[in-house]
Each structure stands twice: as structure tokens, then as C-alpha cells.
Design a protein around this motif. Sequence first.
Motif, PDB file in Angstrom:
ATOM      1  N   LEU A  58      -9.489  -1.039  12.210  1.00 18.36           N
ATOM      2  CA  LEU A  58      -8.735   0.140  11.774  1.00 18.36           C
ATOM      3  C   LEU A  58      -8.676   1.137  12.924  1.00 18.36           C
ATOM      4  O   LEU A  58      -7.890   2.080  12.894  1.00 18.36           O
ATOM      5  CB  LEU A  58      -9.385   0.785  10.543  1.00 18.36           C
ATOM      6  N   PHE A  96     -14.022   2.800   1.216  1.00 16.01           N
ATOM      7  CA  PHE A  96     -13.695   4.055   1.887  1.00 16.01           C
ATOM      8  C   PHE A  96     -14.278   5.265   1.157  1.00 16.01           C
ATOM      9  O   PHE A  96     -14.536   5.221  -0.050  1.00 16.01           O
ATOM     10  CB  PHE A  96     -12.176   4.233   1.953  1.00 16.01           C
ATOM     11  N   ASN A 100      -9.332   5.006  -1.863  1.00 14.93           N
ATOM     12  CA  ASN A 100      -8.068   4.367  -1.506  1.00 14.93           C
ATOM     13  C   ASN A 100      -7.643   3.287  -2.491  1.00 14.93           C
ATOM     14  O   ASN A 100      -7.142   2.238  -2.104  1.00 14.93           O
ATOM     15  CB  ASN A 100      -8.128   3.781  -0.077  1.00 14.93           C
ATOM     16  N   PHE A 102      -5.124   1.748  -5.311  1.00 10.98           N
ATOM     17  CA  PHE A 102      -3.673   1.810  -5.427  1.00 10.98           C
ATOM     18  C   PHE A 102      -3.330   2.473  -6.760  1.00 10.98           C
ATOM     19  O   PHE A 102      -3.560   1.887  -7.811  1.00 10.98           O
ATOM     20  CB  PHE A 102      -3.076   0.403  -5.349  1.00 10.98           C
ATOM     21  N   ARG A 162     -13.087  -4.422  -5.765  1.00 12.91           N
ATOM     22  CA  ARG A 162     -11.890  -4.891  -5.062  1.00 12.91           C
ATOM     23  C   ARG A 162     -12.261  -5.526  -3.721  1.00 12.91           C
ATOM     24  O   ARG A 162     -11.723  -6.568  -3.339  1.00 12.91           O
ATOM     25  CB  ARG A 162     -10.922  -3.717  -4.847  1.00 12.91           C
TER      26      ARG A 162
ATOM     27  N   GLY B 120      -4.580   6.165   3.874  1.00 15.09           N
ATOM     28  CA  GLY B 120      -5.628   5.323   3.292  1.00 15.09           C
ATOM     29  C   GLY B 120      -5.069   4.140   2.518  1.00 15.09           C
ATOM     30  O   GLY B 120      -5.719   3.106   2.408  1.00 15.09           O
ATOM     31  N   GLU B 123      -4.458   1.555   5.058  1.00 14.06           N
ATOM     32  CA  GLU B 123      -5.733   1.029   5.562  1.00 14.06           C
ATOM     33  C   GLU B 123      -6.367   0.084   4.564  1.00 14.06           C
ATOM     34  O   GLU B 123      -6.861  -0.990   4.926  1.00 14.06           O
ATOM     35  CB  GLU B 123      -6.680   2.189   5.890  1.00 14.06           C
ATOM     36  N   ALA B 124      -6.360   0.494   3.282  1.00 16.88           N
ATOM     37  CA  ALA B 124      -6.959  -0.367   2.258  1.00 16.88           C
ATOM     38  C   ALA B 124      -6.222  -1.705   2.215  1.00 16.88           C
ATOM     39  O   ALA B 124      -6.849  -2.775   2.176  1.00 16.88           O
ATOM     40  CB  ALA B 124      -6.896   0.314   0.893  1.00 16.88           C
ATOM     41  N   LYS B 126      -4.525  -3.131   4.564  1.00 14.81           N
ATOM     42  CA  LYS B 126      -4.774  -3.905   5.784  1.00 14.81           C
ATOM     43  C   LYS B 126      -6.122  -4.616   5.713  1.00 14.81           C
ATOM     44  O   LYS B 126      -6.233  -5.800   6.024  1.00 14.81           O
ATOM     45  CB  LYS B 126      -4.724  -2.975   7.002  1.00 14.81           C
TER      46      LYS B 126
END
Lengths: 252, 219
Positions: A58, A96, A100, A102, A162, B120, B123-124, B126
Motif C-alpha cells: 500500500l 485498518f 474500510n 464496503f 473479511r 480506504g 486500499e481494502a 486492493k
Amino acid sequence: MAMSSMSNIIEVSQLQKSFGSLSVLKNISFDMKPGEVVAVIGPSGSGKSTMLRSLVHLEEVTKGSIRISGQALVENGHYASGAAIKDITAGMGMVFQHFNLFPHLTVRGNLELAPRTLKRKSVQEIKAASRELLAKVGLADKADVYPSTLSGGQKQRVAIARALMQSPEILLFDEPTSALDPELTGEVLRVIRQLAEENMTMMIVTHEMSFARDVADRIFFMDNGEIAEAGTPEELFGNPKLERTRAFLMRE
Amino acid sequence: MNIDYIIQISGPMLEGARTTVLLFLIVIVLSIPLGMAVTLMAKSRFKPLAWIAHTYIYVMRGTPLLLQLLFFCFGLPQIPVIGQYLVMDRFVAAALGFILNYGAYFAEIFRGGLLSIDKGQHEAAKVLGLSRWQTLRKVILAQMFRVALPAVANESITLVKDTALLYAVAVPELLNFAKTAVNRDFTVVPFVVAGIIYLLMTLVLTLFFKALEKRFKFE
């Protein structure tokens, strides 16, 4: 098997990253063994997150090498091809600070999106895995709700589930409890602790000192872009060698 | 105001409204994908493509729609040499003008939607192993449409009313019929009827977008 279990799952040497004259990472080197749990502590801006994020590409580093399970993600500042990078980082999961998740997908949808898109497993297997992992993080009853209806602690547990969907060999956590209300950190830390007991290889950037001390095999103290001090929790918390480590631990 | 008269003029006016609705549907169906494509072009890492997209948006937003319609209907055929091949049915020429104009506005609306998405999310996706294209399709676009929905609704309602500009290029539609009736019968009633028909059309749209917003609330 004995040989491979002894070999390093992560090998990082002389990692450097700079933006112009500002260097964010200065000469970082370390190894991790399979099943090892490393907690990374240190003041904000010390490069903890940047270092962690560079392991899953990243962030791109300027110099140095990263090897994951023996494969070079970057060797002396030269990155592998795009396809190779994807392949090498496929076994790494990341959690994270801000989850993050969805927002347009249900909890189950969050878990199943990547495996269904990548089609490496059958839909049956994917469904079974998501059901099992949601149960594991204690959210079996939340499969069909949207993330917006969950608490922070629940969101982070979904994010962990996840990440586990890709059956990772290494899990990386970037301040997993920093965005949570204090009373919600416990439920997330419990899940991480359980993973540690199951011998998941993990690197955890955290401000939770007592948790780090409790769950980690080794602690890295980062300061000013380098790993200033590393050792077992007993060594580092009980008898820090450096004055700045001592000063940081006093403050926390 | 007498009911018989209203019924008598409503026939031809609804006929005109058909043209209005037809234009609306053609423009919506084609300008939204066009806007999407232009947004992606504007974000392209291949600079000439981004430059073309930005220029296109600038020109279409920076000049009056009426000028663009006149240009397509009456301007194109005047171009030396190639003009003779650019004579189109006026409805088709006007529809083209509308599509290009609204495509630019939709592109800007979608660009705003993209800007609202936290990095984010990329990023998630990816880290989970999705490619850029898969991320765009499965993660970004759905969220972008959700954010863009109120603005898209607004733009669609504006489009219903903008179809009245067909009047200026002499394509018979709702307003055109109303104006003819007013001139012929010396009464304001046709204008009122036209207004009501526009209101009905925008009401349907408003309800439709309300339902869409509710459907995609993600709660």
C-alpha cells in the motif's frame, strides 16, 4: 517441515522510504517467524503505519528489500512485476484503523465480495466460510445487515472476518482499536488474542500497551523512522535499554 | 375555462408530450453512460485522454444549451464541404446536442461522487486481491451512484423542462402545441394545461428517484 517452520515468513532488510528530503523510514530490518506475533509501538509519525503498509504494497519504499515466504516483493528498491506482487501479497490480510468496510454491501457481502469475484473457491465453500468466520467473531446474527447499523467494535470484527476470508498466512493490523470507543476495544482485542492462540502470524501496530505486552512475542519500538529497540515484552517493558523508549513508555 | 375545450386540446398536447418523453428517455439512456465514460477518461492516467475529457466538459458546460442545439440543427449543415453530409433530422440533431450537453453535466456529477469515496475503500479492495477494474466495478461505482443519486435526480428534472428548447429548433413538442393553441384560440388555457403536464412528468420522476434513494440506502 521442521526446516520450513524455522525459516522466516517475513524478511525485511534496510528498508528506506523518503519523500524528497524527508525520510519516513530509515534503514528498517527485521525478520518474523511463522506464528509469531509482533506488536509495533511508538509515537505518532514514527513510521509504524508506513512500515506496515509497505509490507502489503500500500506504500512503495525507496530502498531495501521485503521477502514474504521467501519471495521478493521488493529487492534493493526494485519491485517485482504487478502480477508477482499480487501473488506475493495474496497471503496477507490487513485490518485498518477505520475498518474500510464496503458500505453498500451487507456484512456477508463484505466477506464474500473478494472470494466471489476472484472465483478461487466454489460459492458453497465461500458461503460456508463466511458463516463460520462470522460465528468466530461473534456476529453470526449480523450477516444480513449493512455496516452502517453496526457499532465500531462490530465493524472491526467484521473487518477481521473479511481479512480471514482470504485464509491469510500473515495478518497485519494498523491500529485496530484507535478509532473505537474505549468500551468497545475489548471485543476486538479478544478476537485478535484468539487468533494469536491459533498461531496466526500477526504484526499489530497499536497504542494498547497492556494488550501488546500480553499478546505479542516481540515488541518493536519505532521512533523517527527506525526500529529503535526490539525485544520480548519483558525486556522492552520491564527493562528498556534506551532513554527514548523509557520516555515513551512513561508517557503512554 | 371549459372542460370540453380542455379535453379537445389535451389530445394534440399529449401528442406533443410524447415527443418530450421520447427525447427525455433517449437523452437519459445515452447521456448517463456517456457521462460515466467521460468521468473515467478524466481520471485516466493517460494524460491526452484526460485532457480531451476536461476540454469537452468545459465546452459543453461553458456555452448555452440553446446555442448548442442551434449549432447542431442549423450550424453543422453550413460547414463548407462536409456540411452537406451533416444534415440531420432536426429531432435527431437536437437529441445529439442534448446528449452531449447532459453527458458533460453527468460526468461532473459522477466525478463529484468519485471524490466522495474514501481512499480506504480502494486500499481494502486492493489488499483483498481485487484488480483496479474489479474494484471500480464492485466497490466504487455502486457507492458513486448512491452519492450521485440526488444530483442525478435534479439533473433529470431539469432535462424534462429543457426539452421545451425543442421549440426553438421548431421540433413540434408539448410547448409548441400549447403555443399554437394559444395563438389560434386566444386563451391562456393551453399554457396552464402544458404546465400541468410538465408537473405530472416531474412528479413521476421525483417519486421514481425517491424510491431509488430509499432502495439504495444501505441501512
